[in-house]
Design a protein around this motif. Structure first.
Motif, mmCIF file in Angstrom:
data_model
loop_
_atom_site.group_PDB
_atom_site.id
_atom_site.type_symbol
_atom_site.label_atom_id
_atom_site.label_comp_id
_atom_site.label_asym_id
_atom_site.label_seq_id
_atom_site.Cartn_x
_atom_site.Cartn_y
_atom_site.Cartn_z
ATOM 1 N N ALA A 841 0.927 -1.141 -0.021
ATOM 2 C CA ALA A 841 -0.242 -0.063 -0.161
ATOM 3 C C ALA A 841 0.885 1.213 0.123
ATOM 4 N N ILE A 842 1.970 1.191 0.903
ATOM 5 C CA ILE A 842 2.671 2.429 0.981
ATOM 6 C C ILE A 842 3.703 2.587 -0.204
ATOM 7 N N GLY A 843 4.328 1.264 -0.796
ATOM 8 C CA GLY A 843 4.854 1.415 -1.952
ATOM 9 C C GLY A 843 4.145 1.841 -3.042
ATOM 10 N N GLY A 844 2.756 1.432 -3.079
ATOM 11 C CA GLY A 844 1.897 1.654 -4.512
ATOM 12 C C GLY A 844 1.909 3.100 -4.425
ATOM 13 N N GLY A 845 1.722 3.945 -3.316
ATOM 14 C CA GLY A 845 1.577 5.310 -3.258
ATOM 15 C C GLY A 845 2.978 5.914 -3.722
ATOM 16 N N LEU A 846 3.849 5.403 -3.218
ATOM 17 C CA LEU A 846 5.205 5.962 -3.613
ATOM 18 C C LEU A 846 5.509 5.752 -5.102
ATOM 19 N N SER A 847 4.971 4.701 -5.811
ATOM 20 C CA SER A 847 5.019 4.504 -7.270
ATOM 21 C C SER A 847 4.415 5.564 -8.152
ATOM 22 N N VAL A 848 3.133 5.788 -7.583
ATOM 23 C CA VAL A 848 2.243 6.797 -8.154
ATOM 24 C C VAL A 848 3.174 7.920 -8.244
ATOM 25 N N VAL A 849 3.456 8.502 -7.276
ATOM 26 C CA VAL A 849 4.293 9.768 -7.025
ATOM 27 C C VAL A 849 5.460 9.893 -7.799
ATOM 28 N N LEU A 850 6.131 8.574 -7.722
ATOM 29 C CA LEU A 850 7.586 8.560 -8.724
ATOM 30 C C LEU A 850 7.309 8.459 -10.059
ATOM 31 N N GLY A 851 6.078 7.874 -10.242
ATOM 32 C CA GLY A 851 5.786 7.810 -11.897
ATOM 33 C C GLY A 851 5.533 9.280 -12.564
ATOM 34 N N ARG A 852 4.885 9.975 -11.760
ATOM 35 C CA ARG A 852 4.507 11.282 -12.121
ATOM 36 C C ARG A 852 5.647 12.173 -12.282
ATOM 37 N N VAL A 853 6.689 12.143 -11.209
ATOM 38 C CA VAL A 853 8.012 12.850 -11.313
ATOM 39 C C VAL A 853 8.624 12.437 -12.342
ATOM 40 N N MET A 854 8.829 11.399 -12.775
ATOM 41 C CA MET A 854 9.811 10.810 -13.570
ATOM 42 C C MET A 854 9.282 11.322 -14.903
ATOM 43 N N ALA A 855 7.710 11.223 -15.135
ATOM 44 C CA ALA A 855 7.223 11.609 -16.477
ATOM 45 C C ALA A 855 7.450 12.973 -16.526
ATOM 46 N N SER A 856 7.414 13.821 -15.559
ATOM 47 C CA SER A 856 7.581 15.330 -15.671
ATOM 48 C C SER A 856 9.012 15.496 -15.983
ATOM 49 N N SER A 857 10.103 14.927 -15.254
ATOM 50 C CA SER A 857 11.461 15.263 -15.576
ATOM 51 C C SER A 857 12.097 14.647 -16.839
ATOM 52 N N LEU A 858 11.493 13.642 -17.308
ATOM 53 C CA LEU A 858 12.145 12.762 -18.388
ATOM 54 C C LEU A 858 11.598 12.987 -19.737
ATOM 55 N N PHE A 859 11.001 14.243 -20.028
ATOM 56 C CA PHE A 859 10.865 14.693 -21.345
ATOM 57 C C PHE A 859 9.850 13.797 -22.173
ATOM 58 N N GLY A 860 8.782 13.347 -21.522
ATOM 59 C CA GLY A 860 7.895 12.451 -22.303
ATOM 60 C C GLY A 860 8.308 11.132 -22.568
ATOM 61 N N LEU A 861 9.667 10.702 -22.153
ATOM 62 C CA LEU A 861 10.030 9.327 -22.280
ATOM 63 C C LEU A 861 9.465 8.292 -21.466
ATOM 64 N N VAL A 862 9.152 8.739 -20.053
ATOM 65 C CA VAL A 862 8.310 7.881 -19.418
ATOM 66 C C VAL A 862 6.721 8.348 -19.322
ATOM 67 N N ARG A 863 5.982 7.214 -19.359
ATOM 68 C CA ARG A 863 4.553 7.584 -19.280
ATOM 69 C C ARG A 863 4.040 6.791 -18.258
ATOM 70 N N PRO A 864 3.552 7.429 -17.024
ATOM 71 C CA PRO A 864 3.071 6.514 -15.920
ATOM 72 C C PRO A 864 1.878 5.864 -16.616
ATOM 73 N N ASP A 865 2.056 4.393 -16.061
ATOM 74 C CA ASP A 865 1.026 3.523 -16.451
ATOM 75 C C ASP A 865 0.412 2.580 -15.218
ATOM 76 N N ALA A 866 -0.703 2.883 -15.252
ATOM 77 C CA ALA A 866 -1.390 2.308 -14.061
ATOM 78 C C ALA A 866 -1.276 0.644 -14.065
ATOM 79 N N SER A 867 -1.285 0.115 -15.103
ATOM 80 C CA SER A 867 -1.298 -1.363 -15.292
ATOM 81 C C SER A 867 0.276 -1.734 -15.063
ATOM 82 N N VAL A 868 1.286 -0.938 -15.144
ATOM 83 C CA VAL A 868 2.610 -1.361 -14.840
ATOM 84 C C VAL A 868 2.767 -1.373 -13.257
ATOM 85 N N ILE A 869 1.954 -0.679 -12.544
ATOM 86 C CA ILE A 869 2.242 -0.361 -11.212
ATOM 87 C C ILE A 869 1.220 -1.802 -10.597
ATOM 88 N N LEU A 870 0.010 -2.001 -11.288
ATOM 89 C CA LEU A 870 -0.822 -3.066 -10.683
ATOM 90 C C LEU A 870 0.125 -4.430 -11.016
#
Lengths: 903, 113
Positions: A841-870
């Motif tokens: 539960a804690i790690g899932g929350g962390l992952s969502v935040v991390l995905g957002r941060v990465m998407a915004s700092s990596l010029f569109g290379l990374v797209r946050p993807d719920a299926s990946v987290i699940l």
């Protein structure tokens, strides 16, 4: 005794001695005693012998005092009654240390698997952190290491807000000259211009990365030649004798480091240059330059302010700050815009520090993520080590209780555990440093040579003892602290209390189990976040490498080259060269189609132009944000690359130099600048005073920009109408393209035997090279997340195994009283499920935040993807619970009577 | 209440005796004590061991110490002078007596011939 001048003892020895004695009176007495005897000895045997004697006396004293200082248990007692145990200890004074060390070593060897796991954990965490820190330091924090580099600036006429796309080589010569005369916040300004000359006349011709520079270039950067001299002002005039300065690497590689290089003549772009100097090792500014020559622009050329390709450096004047310079340049540029509206109206200025100007901006966010990942691994590792050591401590509780009851001092237990911790730390450090060296070596070799040139700080990728020591100290401290905890816990209860509590019924105290559950849960949470981060990046890289590109990268051979300026000053000669190569290439068996383009996707050298449509509103036309990528191509290039055709007609050989100017445009351009309307027949130009160009066709989009994967507005012009010096030949082959490399060489040599090929590679290789950095990055991140996962599972397994072992009797009682094996197993598994669920539960929350941060700092290379987290959550849950299930099942499978008899 | 007689080890016993020899004089500090120990016992005495023993004996209350005046030949450093305390004398006596008791009847073996 005659009075003699008191001789001085060796200062270092005395200082060390003073430092090692805690009591000030003793300190004075001891050093005084030694001095007294030193004086006698010096008079009798001479100063040198006395000094040696002093050292021999001081060292054992230092050791002795230090030991008693650091281990109070061994220090002489201060006015109190001795216990029996202490009497025993005093008599063992000399033997104590080696005996404790032997005990500690034996303790580790008794549990080889546990010790190995701890050492490996520590080594992996250390290596991950040391490698990432070294890379961050070399590539991002301090890529340029020379004096006063923080006083240097880079000034650009481009105003892209995204530093990644900022055009550094953008200053017009006239602008530069005016800045040089007007700016007062800087002590000096200098400029350089790309000039990659062909070095010929010695064995294989080669293109050297080079620059034309202003006369004071090296002086402004604070660099002095290794041998020879730099340029004089006279040499910057057109028509002056042509001179060049070589880089240290070029000198070593191409001229064998010959001392007589100075005054020699080298052939660059077909002209003779006299070598006047060689720069010191590691000086390769800017962009890995290997050769420099002075500008040779005429007064007229210096007046040019329409377009610019100068890269401008400045050094801050004393007492001036970066902000001062930024303000002043903004003011100067505003004045220029007012004075020369026809050229400078929309021109701005960007002032960057030297590091940000020449460093790779893409590296920063990537390394930040790496760094965060490495820290997570370290935290997971520490949690793991703590968990293992706590389990081990709990297991040994009875042993400690017995020893305490028998009169062993608490200090003694602490000492032994301290030594055990130290042994583990030393082994972990040794393994970790080896691993670090190996990893750094592969970090160096995994970058392709074509990329290295653009990686400032590459040469600093090597183990930095200081940073490694810092990380190692952290790891060692963690290990030792956690190895001490059980001893402190054990010795808290005095004497026989532990024994009275008995070992039979012991499950660990509630507090201790709670700590360990927390540690296991944290490991699950952190490793989940790491796995998600790695999965997102890997997914992004795979999309960039294998996704739809708009062309077929397979069975396509590419040969990139730069024609030298002077011999090819005439466009007709360039056309001639291109025609010869294409004819020869097309005639080679195995070549299905041959074409040429000024730039190819996934390679360097975009050419961006303003896109001005005829009849468009003036303000639109002036908007410098309306740009298009300009690619010059031979007519059949789209067939050769297999780019889809949308509308209109393709280019043909009829669109020659003297034919009307025509172009194809990309679908993205039509959508962006014609709002989807019909562009065929419309006219545009690429500069305010440029020729009108008619759109004759529309083609599908090609992904040019590997990083964002964006479809960019692109204009394809016939190369014959606008021949370039930089170009890439493409050959569509029937067989794997590598086999046609000799044919490509033959074709180029047939057109010009002196012409080197900059890069000869299959298109698939071009794509891979381009992605090498990020690919490498993704690989390492994946490795780190796997490490974290393994650590987390080890932690979970060891915790559950430990709990199961401690509950053996409880399980026995339950089984004897009629509980089913399933119920008993569930008892253990439910706990694993609880910990895993909380961690996820804690790690899932962390992952969502991390995905957002990465998407915004990596010029569109990374797209946050719920299926990946699940998917990561599900996978991790499955294996974590399995790790908890196995020990629980084993506990439930035992014979109840046997279990009850277990101690 | 008198404190119990402390136990002293063999080396501490020797050190205590050596200090007693020098007691009250200007030689009751570490350098001459060590010289005396070495000449009388014929064995080398480690400096560190001597300091440890002196400190330990002081800790047990067998010795008392005071700092002297700084002297030039010691580079301006003071000496630490030792005196055997009554408790130290008791410890010596106890050790001496127990050794004497133990050795009684062994004179033929132990006396130097």
């Amino acid at each position: 005794m005659t009075t003699i001048a008191s001789p001085q003892p060796p200062r270092l020895a005395e200082r060390l001695l003073r430092a090692s004695v805690r009591d000030p009176e003793w300190r004075e007495a001891v050093t005084g005693d030694l001095r007294e005897e030193l004086a006698v000895l010096a008079a009798a045997r001479g100063h040198q012998a006395a000094t040696r004697w002093y050292w021999r006396q001081a060292l054992p004293l230092i050791a002795r005092f230090l030991v008693s200082r650091l281990v109070p248990a061994l220090a002489p007692p201060r006015r109190r009654r001795l216990t029996l145990a202490e009497i025993e200890q005093t008599s063992m004074l000399g033997a104590g240390w080696s005996r404790e060390a032997r005990h500690a070593w034996r303790g580790l060897r008794q549990r080889p698997a546990l010790s190995a796991v701890i050492v490996t954990t520590l080594a992996l965490a250390l290596a991950a952190n040391a490698v990432v820190f070294t890379l961050a330091d070399a590539l991002y924090l301090r890529p340029f290491r020379f004096p006063d580099v923080d006083r240097l600036l880079l000034v650009s006429s481009d105003t892209s807000t995204n530093a990644l796309y900022l055009d550094r080589e953008s200053v017009a010569p006239a602008d530069y000259r005016e800045w040089r005369d007007a700016a007062t916040t800087v002590a000096g300004l200098t400029a350089a211009e790309f000039w990659d000359p062909n070095l010929s006349g010695i064995d294989v011709p080669e293109q050297l990365p080079g620059f034309r520079v202003a006369a004071g270039f090296f002086e402004l950067l604070g660099a002095t030649p290794h041998i020879g001299r730099s340029f004089t002002n006279d040499e910057e005039r057109p028509g002056a004798a042509r001179v060049a300065v070589l880089s240290y690497t070029a000198w070593q590689r191409r001229f064998g480091g010959r001392a007589d290089i100075l005054g020699q003549s080298v052939r660059l772009d077909g002209e003779q240059f006299e070598v006047v100097g060689v720069m010191p090792p590691r000086f390769a500014i800017p962009y890995g330059a290997e050769v420099w020559t002075p500008f040779a622009m005429t007064g007229e050329q210096w007046q040019q302010r329409k377009t610019g390709n100068l890269i401008v450096f400045a050094r801050l004047a004393d007492g001036r700050t970066f902000e001062d310079a930024r303000e002043e340049f903004t003011a100067i540029v505003a004045r220029q815009a007012a004075a020369h509206p026809e050229t400078n109206r929309a021109r701005g200025v960007t002032v960057l520090t030297f590091e940000r100007g020449l460093g790779d901006d893409a590296v920063g966010p990537l390394l930040a993520i790496w760094q965060a990942a490495a820290l997570l691994v370290l935290v997971v590792a520490c949690a793991n080590i703590a968990n293992l050591l706590l389990a081990r401590g709990a297991e040994r509780q009875p042993e400690f209780d017995v020893r305490l009851a028998l009169g062993a001092g608490r200090a003694r237990l602490v000492l032994q555990l301290l030594l055990e911790g130290a042994c583990l730390a030393v082994l972990g450090l040794a393994a970790g440093s080896g691993l670090t060296v190996l990893a750094l070596r592969s970090a160096r070799t995994m970058l392709p040579p074509s990329v290295i040139r653009f990686v400032p700080g590459y040469e600093y990728i090597r183990l930095d003892p200081m940073s490694f020591a810092a990380i190692a100290a952290l790891g060692a401290a963690a290990t030792i602290v956690f190895s001490l905890l059980p001893a402190l816990q054990a010795s808290r209860g005095a004497g026989g209390a532990g024994l009275a509590r008995g070992t039979r019924s012991t499950t660990a105290s509630a507090g201790q189990q709670w700590v360990r559950s927390l540690l296991a849960g944290a490991q699950v949470a952190l490793s989940l976040a790491l796995i998600v981060a790695a999965a997102l990046i890997v997914g992004g890289v795979r999309r960039a490498a294998d996704g739809a590109m708009g062309f077929d990268k397979h069975q396509l051979l590419t040969a990139e080259l730069n024609l030298p300026e002077r011999p090819y000053a005439e466009p007709a000669r360039r056309r001639q060269f291109v025609a010869t190569v294409l004819d020869r290439l097309a005639a080679e068996p195995g070549v299905r189609a041959a074409a040429v383009a000024s730039t190819i996707p996934y390679a360097n050298g975009f050419s961006q132009r303003p896109f001005l449509v005829e009849g468009a509103v003036d303000s639109d036309a002036r908007d410098e944000k309306r740009t298009a990528d300009l690619v010059r191509v031979s007519p059949n290039v789209l067939d050769t690359m297999r780019v889809g055709f949308v509308a209109g007609r393709p280019l043909s050989d009829a669109d020659g130099a003297d034919a009307p100017h025509v172009a194809l445009v990309s679908r993205a351009l039509v959508e962006r600048y014609f709002e989807g309307g019909d562009p065929l027949g419309r006219r545009f130009r690429l500069a305010e005073d440029g020729d009108w160009i008619t759109i004759v066709g529309v083609v599908d989009d090609v992904i040019q920009d590997w990083l964002s994967g964006q479809r960019r507005p692109t204009v394809y012009r016939p190369l014959a109408q606008d021949p370039t010096l930089h170009m890439t030949f493409l050959a569509r082959t029937a067989l794997p393209p590598d086999g046609l490399a000799p044919a490509m060489r033959r074709a180029v040599a047939a057109a010009d035997a002196d012409q080197p090929i900059l890069k000869l590679a299959p298109m698939t290789q071009v794509v891979t090279d381009r992605l090498a950095g990020i690919d490498y990055f993704a690989d390492v991140l994946t490795a780190m997340s796997v490490v974290a996962l393994v650590l987390a599972l080890t932690g979970m397994y060891s915790l559950m195994a430990y709990i199961a072992a401690r509950r053996t009797q409880e399980v026995g009682v339950r089984l004897a009283l009629g509980a089913t094996r399933g119920q008993v197993t569930w008892l253990g598994v439910s706990r694993a499920i609880g910990i895993t669920a909380a961690g996820l539960a804690i790690g899932g929350g962390l992952s969502v935040v991390l995905g957002r941060v990465m998407a915004s700092s990596l010029f569109g290379l990374v797209r946050p993807d719920a299926s990946v987290i699940l998917a990561a959550v599900a996978g991790l849950a499955l294996i974590a619970i399995t790790a908890g299930y196995l020990p629980a099942r084993r506990a439930a499978a035992q014979d109840p009577w046997q279990a009850l008899r277990t101690d | 209440m008198t404190p119990p007689t402390p136990y002293v080890g063999e080396f501490e016993y020797s050190v205590l005796l050596a200090v007693l020899h020098m007691d009250g004089g200007d030689d009751a500090y570490a350098v001459p004590v060590r010289a005396l120990l070495e000449t009388r016992t014929g064995r080398p005495v480690a400096r560190g061991a001597l300091y440890t023993a002196l400190e330990r004996l002081e800790g047990k209350g067998c010795l008392r110490s005071r700092m002297g005046d700084p002297t030039a030949e010691r580079g301006g450093k003071a000496r630490r002078y030792f005196t055997v305390t009554p408790l130290g004398v008791r410890a010596l006596k106890a050790m001496h007596t127990s050794l004497a008791n133990l050795s009684r009847g062994l004179e033929s073996v132990l006396e130097p011939s």
